[in-house]
Design a protein around this motif. Structure first.
Motif, PDB file in Angstrom:
ATOM      1  N   GLY A   1      -8.515  16.847   5.544  1.00 15.63           N
ATOM      2  CA  GLY A   1      -9.720  16.325   4.903  1.00 15.63           C
ATOM      3  C   GLY A   1     -10.663  17.493   4.663  1.00 15.63           C
ATOM      4  N   TRP A   2     -11.766  17.245   3.946  1.00 19.87           N
ATOM      5  CA  TRP A   2     -12.729  18.322   3.716  1.00 19.87           C
ATOM      6  C   TRP A   2     -14.159  17.868   3.954  1.00 19.87           C
ATOM      7  N   LEU A   3     -14.919  18.757   4.579  1.00 22.56           N
ATOM      8  CA  LEU A   3     -16.370  18.610   4.579  1.00 22.56           C
ATOM      9  C   LEU A   3     -16.813  19.172   3.232  1.00 22.56           C
ATOM     10  N   VAL A   4     -17.279  18.294   2.373  1.00 24.96           N
ATOM     11  CA  VAL A   4     -17.606  18.713   1.007  1.00 24.96           C
ATOM     12  C   VAL A   4     -19.115  18.925   0.903  1.00 24.96           C
TER      13      VAL A   4
ATOM     14  N   ALA B   1       0.850  -1.197   0.000  1.00 25.00           N
ATOM     15  CA  ALA B   1       0.000   0.000   0.000  1.00 25.00           C
ATOM     16  C   ALA B   1       0.882   1.242   0.000  1.00 25.00           C
ATOM     17  N   ASN B   2       0.261   2.343  -0.413  1.00 20.56           N
ATOM     18  CA  ASN B   2       0.957   3.631  -0.479  1.00 20.56           C
ATOM     19  C   ASN B   2       0.007   4.722  -0.018  1.00 20.56           C
ATOM     20  N   PRO B   3      -0.350   4.715   1.271  1.00 16.50           N
ATOM     21  CA  PRO B   3      -1.436   5.599   1.717  1.00 16.50           C
ATOM     22  C   PRO B   3      -1.090   7.077   1.719  1.00 16.50           C
ATOM     23  N   ASP B   4       0.207   7.425   1.789  1.00 16.19           N
ATOM     24  CA  ASP B   4       0.557   8.846   1.814  1.00 16.19           C
ATOM     25  C   ASP B   4       1.051   9.325   0.455  1.00 16.19           C
ATOM     26  N   GLY B   5       1.021   8.439  -0.548  1.00 20.06           N
ATOM     27  CA  GLY B   5       1.430   8.851  -1.883  1.00 20.06           C
ATOM     28  C   GLY B   5       2.921   9.073  -2.027  1.00 20.06           C
ATOM     29  N   GLN B   6       3.690   8.689  -1.002  1.00 15.04           N
ATOM     30  CA  GLN B   6       5.134   8.915  -1.086  1.00 15.04           C
ATOM     31  C   GLN B   6       5.921   7.639  -1.313  1.00 15.04           C
ATOM     32  N   ARG B   7       5.416   6.519  -0.793  1.00 18.04           N
ATOM     33  CA  ARG B   7       6.158   5.273  -0.967  1.00 18.04           C
ATOM     34  C   ARG B   7       5.231   4.061  -0.842  1.00 18.04           C
ATOM     35  N   THR B   8       5.381   3.139  -1.788  1.00 17.84           N
ATOM     36  CA  THR B   8       4.675   1.865  -1.675  1.00 17.84           C
ATOM     37  C   THR B   8       5.505   0.964  -0.776  1.00 17.84           C
ATOM     38  N   ARG B   9       4.853   0.352   0.204  1.00 13.20           N
ATOM     39  CA  ARG B   9       5.579  -0.489   1.162  1.00 13.20           C
ATOM     40  C   ARG B   9       4.726  -1.714   1.499  1.00 13.20           C
ATOM     41  N   PRO B  10       5.363  -2.781   2.008  1.00 15.53           N
ATOM     42  CA  PRO B  10       4.559  -3.921   2.456  1.00 15.53           C
ATOM     43  C   PRO B  10       3.730  -3.528   3.678  1.00 15.53           C
ATOM     44  N   VAL B  11       2.502  -4.005   3.729  1.00 15.94           N
ATOM     45  CA  VAL B  11       1.627  -3.779   4.882  1.00 15.94           C
ATOM     46  C   VAL B  11       0.934  -5.088   5.220  1.00 15.94           C
ATOM     47  N   MET B  12       0.510  -5.208   6.494  1.00 16.76           N
ATOM     48  CA  MET B  12      -0.237  -6.393   6.898  1.00 16.76           C
ATOM     49  C   MET B  12      -1.708  -6.165   6.592  1.00 16.76           C
ATOM     50  N   GLY B  13      -2.222  -6.953   5.664  1.00 15.17           N
ATOM     51  CA  GLY B  13      -3.618  -6.804   5.262  1.00 15.17           C
ATOM     52  C   GLY B  13      -4.461  -7.974   5.746  1.00 15.17           C
ATOM     53  N   ILE B  14      -5.740  -7.873   5.439  1.00 16.37           N
ATOM     54  CA  ILE B  14      -6.677  -8.952   5.770  1.00 16.37           C
ATOM     55  C   ILE B  14      -7.406  -9.339   4.492  1.00 16.37           C
ATOM     56  N   ASN B  15      -7.407 -10.614   4.188  1.00 11.40           N
ATOM     57  CA  ASN B  15      -8.040 -11.134   2.968  1.00 11.40           C
ATOM     58  C   ASN B  15      -7.563 -10.366   1.737  1.00 11.40           C
TER      59      ASN B  15
ATOM     60  N   ALA C   1       4.436  10.561   7.875  1.00 14.05           N
ATOM     61  CA  ALA C   1       3.194  11.208   7.437  1.00 14.05           C
ATOM     62  C   ALA C   1       2.086  10.954   8.448  1.00 14.05           C
ATOM     63  N   ALA C   2       1.018  11.709   8.296  1.00 14.22           N
ATOM     64  CA  ALA C   2      -0.205  11.478   9.073  1.00 14.22           C
ATOM     65  C   ALA C   2      -1.318  11.101   8.093  1.00 14.22           C
ATOM     66  N   LEU C   3      -2.262  10.303   8.577  1.00 17.56           N
ATOM     67  CA  LEU C   3      -3.338   9.793   7.711  1.00 17.56           C
ATOM     68  C   LEU C   3      -4.703  10.005   8.359  1.00 17.56           C
ATOM     69  N   PHE C   4      -5.705  10.226   7.526  1.00 13.21           N
ATOM     70  CA  PHE C   4      -7.125  10.132   7.901  1.00 13.21           C
ATOM     71  C   PHE C   4      -7.701   8.943   7.130  1.00 13.21           C
ATOM     72  N   ASN C   5      -8.336   8.031   7.784  1.00 10.34           N
ATOM     73  CA  ASN C   5      -8.908   6.850   7.113  1.00 10.34           C
ATOM     74  C   ASN C   5      -7.908   6.206   6.160  1.00 10.34           C
ATOM     75  N   ASP C   6      -6.648   6.116   6.623  1.00 10.75           N
ATOM     76  CA  ASP C   6      -5.577   5.477   5.871  1.00 10.75           C
ATOM     77  C   ASP C   6      -5.373   6.053   4.479  1.00 10.75           C
ATOM     78  N   THR C   7      -5.577   7.383   4.381  1.00 10.58           N
ATOM     79  CA  THR C   7      -5.287   8.073   3.142  1.00 10.58           C
ATOM     80  C   THR C   7      -5.030   9.544   3.476  1.00 10.58           C
ATOM     81  N   GLN C   8      -4.849  10.345   2.456  1.00 10.45           N
ATOM     82  CA  GLN C   8      -4.747  11.790   2.668  1.00 10.45           C
ATOM     83  C   GLN C   8      -5.743  12.484   1.753  1.00 10.45           C
ATOM     84  N   ASP C   9      -6.011  13.745   2.011  1.00 13.43           N
ATOM     85  CA  ASP C   9      -6.966  14.510   1.211  1.00 13.43           C
ATOM     86  C   ASP C   9      -8.330  13.816   1.148  1.00 13.43           C
ATOM     87  N   LEU C  10      -8.821  13.463   2.306  1.00 10.84           N
ATOM     88  CA  LEU C  10     -10.085  12.726   2.416  1.00 10.84           C
ATOM     89  C   LEU C  10     -11.272  13.667   2.200  1.00 10.84           C
ATOM     90  N   ALA C  11     -12.160  13.300   1.292  1.00  8.16           N
ATOM     91  CA  ALA C  11     -13.373  14.104   1.083  1.00  8.16           C
ATOM     92  C   ALA C  11     -14.548  13.439   1.800  1.00  8.16           C
TER      93      ALA C  11
END
Ligand code: C2O
Length: 580
Positions: free
Chosen positions: A297-300, A36-50, A192-202
């Motif tokens: 994030g933004w309240l859209v 995954a690459n949640p901050d748009g800066q680097r793809t890295r291994p992450v522990m996922g489910i299914n 980095a910091a994340l909202f809902n495991d991403t950035q720029d959350l609408a």
């Protein structure tokens, strides 16, 4: 005693009506590596489910039975799942803590968590294998409440997770953190910091509606300030405890804390508004160049309008959670039966690395998971000695008012979490107030705030109280994952004889199977001795102390010169053995 029939029938009717709607919620989780690459800066291994990351939320309703079938397909690491904030009343063996309530689930093995949730609110789940959850195995856990006292105040709910984020895997970061090359114990700074495991959350909102934002800080390290531009928050829940609604313009959420707030959308759609999470940089020893501590994030209100950049703010002035009042108005526990004092400090041990201590003891996990020591030692289970010096074990008797006095002899902020309970917060000092002195402390509130994770301030203190009404083995620890690794952990062995009565014959076989697969003993004291339980020889212990007369810097220099001497010897040896 006269019991009238109606007295008896009414609770029975309530019981029947509440059991009638309970369901069983089942999750099948295959835990494995993905990218995954949640901050748009680097793809890295992450522990996922299914095969997915972010991992799914666990959602249930108060009263439900929750079954989580875990298969470990990581290949290279053991794992577990802990359900942060759930009391696990009667099922403390489902708490998911490796070396405490179970063995790690080794690669290729499976394990089932099965428990009933009778507490509503905002929680999260994460692996409780050492230093593992920041690799991504953490997600929200929401328990809905058909009797939510605030339900008429909002239209919809939105889960909003916060997290810090690292580009490197914990395995390597931990090795360099706990090392002679890091004698000051400087924690790795997230990228980095994340909202809902991403950035720029609408977040789409409709005019006039009120939203319940369930905020969860799933970070490894960083607390975050959170605010919504030009919208006021009303706090209604912290850590699963409903509160009287209180207004806040900015909140401070440490790692592992949760806070639910009501946000009412404006009545017009002429603009969109930023909301911001900002990592508390006081926690970082040095702030790397170019670090963006913020996530936006933004309240859209209107997709066709711009999403404005957040405005600069003058100062961080968050709401003080000590002001909160629980909705149930539970009164102060004012007669303490048993008080435990924990003095926190950081120091170096003889290996040159920096460790964290309660009362001069750094946590080292026992050979036998502590719950299994409880279950295999009969009446001796009430003797704290058998749990080993380095588990920092405190044995509690049943149904007493317990007080924890936490003195922070360290210039850092620490978020402390107790498993199995929410506690009343009796006092919390400002920075640099020193150790707790009852003679010098304001009267406690009559209805203190309760939660399961609390910030203690730099060189300050806090005092917590709870009733020992939940038999089990519960950790008390700093929720900064680096400090779990450096040993800032104590073990609360609550009513061990009651634990035996509850669980002796009901531990499912997968508990024993994963221990067998991992080669971990399940009988006897912390050292795995079954004969003489007072014999702790062979127990896991910490590196030795620095000899008297050496300063930490001195020992670090000494270890460094020994290492170079050894490297020198090895080179000589190599040349000596080299065939000519
Ligand atoms: Cu979030 Cu020991 O827990």
């Amino acid at each position: 005693m006269a019991l009238s029939l109606s007295n008896f029938l009414l609770p029975l009717a309530l019981l029947l009506s509440s059991t009638a709607r309970c369901a069983t919620v089942t999750y099948d989780f295959d835990v494995g590596w993905t990218y995954a690459n949640p901050d748009g800066q680097r793809t890295r291994p992450v522990m996922g489910i299914n095969g997915q990351w972010p991992i799914p939320p666990i959602v249930a309703t108060k009263g439900d039975q929750v079954i989580v079938n875990v298969k470990n397909s990581l290949g290279n690491e053991s794992t577990s799942l802990h359900f942060h904030g759930l009391y696990m009343n009667g099922t403390s063996h489902m708490d998911g803590v490796i070396a405490v309530t179970q063995c790690g689930i080794p690669p290729g093995s499976s394990f089932t968590y099965n428990f009933t949730v009778d507490q509503p609110g905002t929680y999260w789940y994460h692996t409780h294998e050492r230093g593992q959850y920041p690799d991504g195995l953490r997600g929200p856990l929401i328990i809905h409440d058909p009797e939510d006292p605030h339900q008429d105040l909002y239209d919809e709910e939105i889960v909003l997770t916060l997290s810090d984020w690292y580009h490197d895997l914990m395995h390597g970061l931990l090795a360099s953190f706990m090392s002679v090359a890091n004698p000051s114990g400087a924690e790795p700074v997230p990228q980095a910091a994340l909202f809902n495991d991403t950035q720029d959350l609408a977040v789409r909102v409709e005019p006039g509606k009120t939203y319940l934002f369930r905020m969860v800080n799933m970070g490894a390290f960083a607390a975050q300030y959170v605010w919504f531009e030009e919208h006021t928050m009303r706090i209604v829940e912290v850590d699963g405890v409903y509160t009287e609604p209180m207004e806040a313009d900015m909140i401070y959420l440490t790692a592992a804390q949760r806070c639910s707030v009501l946000v009412t959308a404006k009545n017009d759609t002429s603009a969109n508004f930023a909301f911001v999470g900002s990592m508390d940089q006081d926690l970082f020893d040095a702030v790397p160049d170019g670090l963006n501590p913020n996530v936006t994030g933004w309240l859209v209100y209107d997709d066709s309008k711009e999403k404005p950049a957040p405005k600069l703010i003058d100062a961080f002035e968050p709401f003080d959670d000590f002001e909160l009042v629980p909705y149930d108005q539970e009164e102060l526990l004012d007669r303490v039966d048993h008080s435990i004092t924990l003095d926190l400090k950081m120091d170096n041990l003889a290996d040159g690395a920096n460790y964290a201590f309660f009362n001069d003891i750094t946590y080292v996990h026992p050979k036998v998971p502590t719950l299994y020591t409880v279950l295999s030692t009969g009446p001796n289970a009430t003797n704290p000695i058998i749990y080993g010096e380095n588990t920092n074990a405190f044995v509690l008797a049943q149904n007493q008012v317990i007080e924890i006095i936490l003195n922070n002899d360290d210039p850092g902020k620490h978020p402390f979490h107790l498993h199995g309970h929410a506690f009343q917060v009796i006092t919390r000092s400002p920075d640099d107030a020193g150790f707790y002195d009852p003679a010098n402390t304001p009267e406690p509130p009559s209805t203190p705030m309760r939660r399961d994770t609390i910030l203690v301030r730099p060189n300050g203190h806090t005092v917590l109280r709870f009733r020992s009404d939940n038999p089990g083995v519960w950790l008390f620890h700093c929720h900064i994952e680096w400090h779990v690794a450096s040993g800032l952990v104590a073990t609360i062995v609550e009513s061990p004889l009651a634990v035996q009565a509850q669980l002796m014959d009901s531990i499912p076989s997968d508990h024993w199977d994963v221990c067998a697969a991992a080669g971990v003993p399940t009988q006897g004291n912390a050292a795995g001795n079954v004969g003489d339980l007072a014999d702790l020889r062979g127990a896991n212990v910490a590196p030795g102390r620095i000899p008297d007369g050496f300063t930490a810097r001195g020992i670090v220099a000494l270890v460094f010169s020994c290492i170079s001497a050894l490297v020198g010897l090895a080179v000589i040896g190599w040349y000596g053995f080299k065939p000519v």
